[in-house]
Design a protein around this motif. Sequence first.
Motif, PDB file in Angstrom:
ATOM      1  N   LEU A 130      40.952  69.531  38.790  1.00 29.79           N
ATOM      2  CA  LEU A 130      41.181  68.344  39.776  1.00 29.79           C
ATOM      3  C   LEU A 130      42.989  68.187  40.159  1.00 29.79           C
ATOM      4  O   LEU A 130      43.275  67.844  41.340  1.00 29.79           O
ATOM      5  N   VAL A 133      43.794  70.432  42.689  1.00 32.16           N
ATOM      6  CA  VAL A 133      43.647  70.151  44.225  1.00 32.16           C
ATOM      7  C   VAL A 133      43.984  68.843  44.601  1.00 32.16           C
ATOM      8  O   VAL A 133      44.543  68.906  45.637  1.00 32.16           O
ATOM      9  N   PHE A 134      43.983  67.927  43.797  1.00 35.82           N
ATOM     10  CA  PHE A 134      44.635  66.533  44.256  1.00 35.82           C
ATOM     11  C   PHE A 134      46.019  66.429  44.416  1.00 35.82           C
ATOM     12  O   PHE A 134      46.825  65.751  45.073  1.00 35.82           O
ATOM     13  N   LEU A 137      47.363  67.845  47.366  1.00 38.68           N
ATOM     14  CA  LEU A 137      46.957  67.076  48.558  1.00 38.68           C
ATOM     15  C   LEU A 137      47.560  65.807  48.744  1.00 38.68           C
ATOM     16  O   LEU A 137      47.897  65.389  49.947  1.00 38.68           O
ATOM     17  N   GLU A 138      48.196  65.252  47.625  1.00 34.96           N
ATOM     18  CA  GLU A 138      48.835  63.915  47.913  1.00 34.96           C
ATOM     19  C   GLU A 138      50.222  64.382  47.992  1.00 34.96           C
ATOM     20  O   GLU A 138      50.859  63.107  48.709  1.00 34.96           O
ATOM     21  N   ASN A 242      46.401  56.460  42.921  1.00 32.56           N
ATOM     22  CA  ASN A 242      46.309  58.275  42.831  1.00 32.56           C
ATOM     23  C   ASN A 242      45.169  58.495  42.544  1.00 32.56           C
ATOM     24  O   ASN A 242      44.252  57.743  41.931  1.00 32.56           O
ATOM     25  N   TRP A 243      45.084  59.747  42.645  1.00 34.98           N
ATOM     26  CA  TRP A 243      43.418  60.161  42.080  1.00 34.98           C
ATOM     27  C   TRP A 243      43.187  60.142  40.498  1.00 34.98           C
ATOM     28  O   TRP A 243      42.007  59.902  40.130  1.00 34.98           O
ATOM     29  N   ILE A 287      37.145  60.291  42.819  1.00 37.10           N
ATOM     30  CA  ILE A 287      38.440  60.455  42.817  1.00 37.10           C
ATOM     31  C   ILE A 287      39.507  60.600  44.122  1.00 37.10           C
ATOM     32  O   ILE A 287      40.309  60.226  44.131  1.00 37.10           O
ATOM     33  N   PHE A 288      38.584  60.982  45.046  1.00 40.99           N
ATOM     34  CA  PHE A 288      39.128  61.126  46.419  1.00 40.99           C
ATOM     35  C   PHE A 288      39.621  59.758  47.082  1.00 40.99           C
ATOM     36  O   PHE A 288      40.641  59.475  47.595  1.00 40.99           O
ATOM     37  N   ALA A 291      42.640  58.346  45.677  1.00 40.81           N
ATOM     38  CA  ALA A 291      43.866  59.083  45.958  1.00 40.81           C
ATOM     39  C   ALA A 291      45.005  58.595  46.738  1.00 40.81           C
ATOM     40  O   ALA A 291      44.740  57.846  47.587  1.00 40.81           O
ATOM     41  N   VAL A 293      46.448  59.333  49.631  1.00 39.07           N
ATOM     42  CA  VAL A 293      46.242  60.004  50.946  1.00 39.07           C
ATOM     43  C   VAL A 293      46.131  59.058  52.035  1.00 39.07           C
ATOM     44  O   VAL A 293      45.760  58.077  52.071  1.00 39.07           O
TER      45      VAL A 293
END
Length: 378
Positions: A130, A133-134, A137-138, A242-243, A287-288, A291, A293
Amino acid sequence: MSRRLREKYEDVDLTPGQGKGSATVSIFFGAMALLGALCFLMPELLTMPEFRAAYNPEVLRYALQVSIAISAGFGLYAMARHESPGYGLTGMILALTAALLASGRIEAPDIDSRGLYVGLDYFVLTLVVLALVFIPLERAFPKDRQQSILRKGWITDLKYFMLSHMGVQLISFFTVIPIQVFLHSVTTWDFQLWIASQPLWLQFIEILLVVDLGTYWIHRAMHEVPALWKFHAIHHSTEQMNWLASSRLHLLEILVNRFAGYLPIFVLGFAPSAVYAYLIFISFHAIFIHANVRFRFPVLRWILATPEYHHWHHSSEDAAIDRNYAGFLPIYDVLFRTAYLPKHLASRYGTVSDDIPEGIVGQFWYPFRSWGKGRSRQ
């Protein structure tokens, strides 16, 4: 971690060239390598029985060695560049400890025992995947550009993440097992066979519809019943999204949510493949939507809950309070008139009341100490 070190690492500025990012990478991979080495040494206690058969010892051993090398390399750089060499040194010590543990005979024995276990491997694997990935992404699509990776409250959220992932056996004991015991005494119903025979994609949609309807009302009760809000307020106490924020849940709320989610799934008799697909989806989705984002999803946001949609649920702005209860399907908020999705993005989070403790221990006892003091929503 000491209070002084914790405060220093909250909301850290990771400007390139200062060695702070390198120190973070070093400590992260050093800690993961150390935990991984412990899983190799005590697999019967620290690993999940469901995962053991799928492990490739050679691949895991190589991953362990790479993690040690990354931790040591970034730690050395951080010691040279960071204003406080102790951070880089900490990462190197973690890497050295993992290397010493891994220097002996580390095997992955075939263990069939399903006794007491911790699930440390589950925590390590999910956290690494995770994070890979995150975090990028963030950083690539941040909603709040000023928010750092190690923002305020990240240590508390990491502890919650560890609790929920390493406490799999405990959570299952109070959720999955009671449901299975109940259903074991009940004869299989014909409609269960009919549901299990449906196409998997249709079962997946049905699980979303059924579970989200139940969790909508449970979630709403958590907000509108004062005694229940004291537990749910812990989740809303994070002031920066955040995630990792998705993990901040009181243990009793975790048990309630898991039980409420598993009950209709098992009672209706959905096929295991559809259930696994659903569990993977909700794990990522939860989780998304927390996040940091800035994705808007103009059409999708009214079909499936998005970060924009759920951020408004966490907002402490007056118009957003007690809105957007649905975890997956906004249609329930629309039907029950609790939807709120203006054109602009949410910008303020947390609770109106600031009496919620910051640490995980204080937050666990907070609902019990505050019973009878009234409701202080967001």
